[in-house]
Design a protein around this motif. Structure first.
Motif, PDB file in Angstrom:
ATOM      1  N   LYS A 203     -33.150 -14.191 -46.602  1.00 49.06           N
ATOM      2  CA  LYS A 203     -32.803 -14.030 -45.187  1.00 49.06           C
ATOM      3  C   LYS A 203     -31.945 -15.220 -44.750  1.00 49.06           C
ATOM      4  CE  LYS A 203     -36.919 -13.493 -43.403  1.00 49.06           C
ATOM      5  NZ  LYS A 203     -37.981 -13.223 -42.402  1.00 49.06           N
ATOM      6  N   LYS A 204     -30.793 -14.903 -44.167  1.00 44.87           N
ATOM      7  CA  LYS A 204     -29.902 -15.923 -43.641  1.00 44.87           C
ATOM      8  C   LYS A 204     -29.564 -15.577 -42.200  1.00 44.87           C
ATOM      9  CE  LYS A 204     -27.946 -16.949 -48.187  1.00 44.87           C
ATOM     10  NZ  LYS A 204     -26.701 -17.151 -48.976  1.00 44.87           N
ATOM     11  N   GLU A 205     -28.703 -16.387 -41.591  1.00 43.16           N
ATOM     12  CA  GLU A 205     -28.336 -16.131 -40.198  1.00 43.16           C
ATOM     13  C   GLU A 205     -27.673 -14.774 -40.035  1.00 43.16           C
ATOM     14  OE1 GLU A 205     -25.965 -19.291 -38.761  1.00 43.16           O
ATOM     15  OE2 GLU A 205     -27.576 -20.789 -38.837  1.00 43.16           O
ATOM     16  N   GLY A 206     -26.942 -14.343 -41.052  1.00 42.42           N
ATOM     17  CA  GLY A 206     -26.254 -13.058 -40.952  1.00 42.42           C
ATOM     18  C   GLY A 206     -27.139 -11.855 -41.224  1.00 42.42           C
ATOM     19  N   GLY A 207     -28.397 -12.083 -41.590  1.00 44.92           N
ATOM     20  CA  GLY A 207     -29.309 -10.978 -41.870  1.00 44.92           C
ATOM     21  C   GLY A 207     -29.943 -11.112 -43.239  1.00 44.92           C
TER      22      GLY A 207
END
Length: 349
Positions: A203-207
């Motif tokens: 999971k990252k900031e972009g999803g």
């Protein structure tokens, strides 16, 4: 007709002689002597026997006996649904004997289905509605319509959820250029011949992104953004036991930061080799931060992150960075005179 008599079995319920009624147990008689019964009860059932005599006392043998059956109105039936592997068993239930059954699919009669039960394949009629009609000689009732459950819902009703996913915790900070191993234990009780697969995600900031999915029965499927990493070996599966799955990410960089997850999935193939998911569970490895390679890993022989995690926080981190920078600057200052002296020796006299 000089005499008219009606009997129920052996009991006289109506008797009229010379136009005068001698016995009448709540009966009505028409002009031609027919018997009319109202507000029928179960006790009114039986053989009705007429006796007719003319003025000369002769018996009329052309009368007809009547057998009366009293039936209860049909009660409203209910439909229950049970799943068996890929099939669905519908049962029409009503607390009465001597009734007939008829099944309807999408309000159309299934002319050959006359039994109290009906079997259908879930995937073939997954959006259809069903109801049953119950009838006897005097009345009928329909059940409420029911929708057929999905194949997945059917399988869940017969396969208990024993799936367990237990990822091994990752260190919160990883040095840039090192490897991380995502080790996850995935188990279930083998009550039915199901299959297991595991998916690693980040999971990252972009999803959320899928890294790789592996199943002993289904092989390897890589996520769109990680296909080339798997191809060049920077992401690889490590040898593991039957219940422990390991994925290694080599030479991590800042772009590998994020919250890593382990997803376990229990599934099987249907008769057309289509994959049907039954149970799944997702657990986190933890949040991983990538530290630049030049950052000190230890202070006084103790991991720098012990100091930070012990309560020093950002203030302690700043002090440590300043201290390290000062030490490095001092070392470089001591080196410079030596270099200058050495250069003087190289100048020709």
């Amino acid at each position: 007709m000089e005499k008219l008599k009606w009997k129920l079995e052996n009991e006289v319920i109506f008797y009229r002689i010379s136009g005068k009624i001698a016995i009448n147990k709540s009966c009505d008689i028409t002009a031609n002597g027919s018997l009319i019964l109202k507000n029928l009860k179960k006790s009114d059932a039986g053989q009705y026997i007429p006796e007719v005599y003319d003025q000369n006392g002769r018996y009329n043998r052309h009368t007809t006996q009547k057998l009366l059956c009293i039936l209860d109105p049909v009660m409203k039936p209910t439909v229950t649904i049970e799943c068996f592997e890929e099939n669905v068993n519908f049962t029409c239930t009503v607390d009465q004997q001597g009734v007939s059954y008829q099944w309807y699919q999408n309000d159309e009669p299934l002319t050959k289905e006359k039994d109290f039960s009906l079997i259908k394949t879930a995937k073939e009629v997954k959006s259809d509605s069903f109801f049953c009609k119950v009838s006897n000689q005097v009345s009928f009732e329909n059940s409420e319509s029911v929708l057929i459950p999905s194949t997945e819902t059917c399988l869940k009703s017969i396969i208990p959820n024993t799936l367990k996913v237990l990822p091994e915790a990752l260190p919160p900070v990883v040095l840039e250029g090192s490897d991380i191993t995502l080790s996850c234990n995935v188990t279930r009780e083998l009550t039915h011949p199901t299959n297991l697969s595991i998916t690693w995600l980040v999971k990252k900031e972009g999803g959320k992104e899928e890294i790789l999915t592996f199943s002993p029965q289904g092989g390897v499927i890589t996520g769109t953004k990680f296909a080339h990493h798997y191809k060049n070996g920077s992401i690889r599966l490590a040898p593991s036991s039957n219940e422990v799955f390991k994925l290694v990410i080599s030479k991590v960089t800042k772009s590998d930061e994020g919250i890593y997850e382990c997803n376990g999935n229990e599934w099987l193939y249907d008769s057309r080799w289509k994959k049907i998911k039954i149970w799944e569970s997702t657990k986190e490895f933890g949040n991983v931060t990538i530290t630049p390679a030049g950052f000190p890993k230890e202070l006084f022989g103790i991991s720098i992150w012990v100091f930070i995690g012990g309560g020093g926080g950002i203030v302690l981190l700043i002090i440590i960075i300043i201290t390290v920078c000062c030490i490095r600057a001092r070392r470089q200052k001591h080196r410079r005179p030596s270099a200058a002296i050495k250069n003087l020796h190289d100048i020709p006299l």
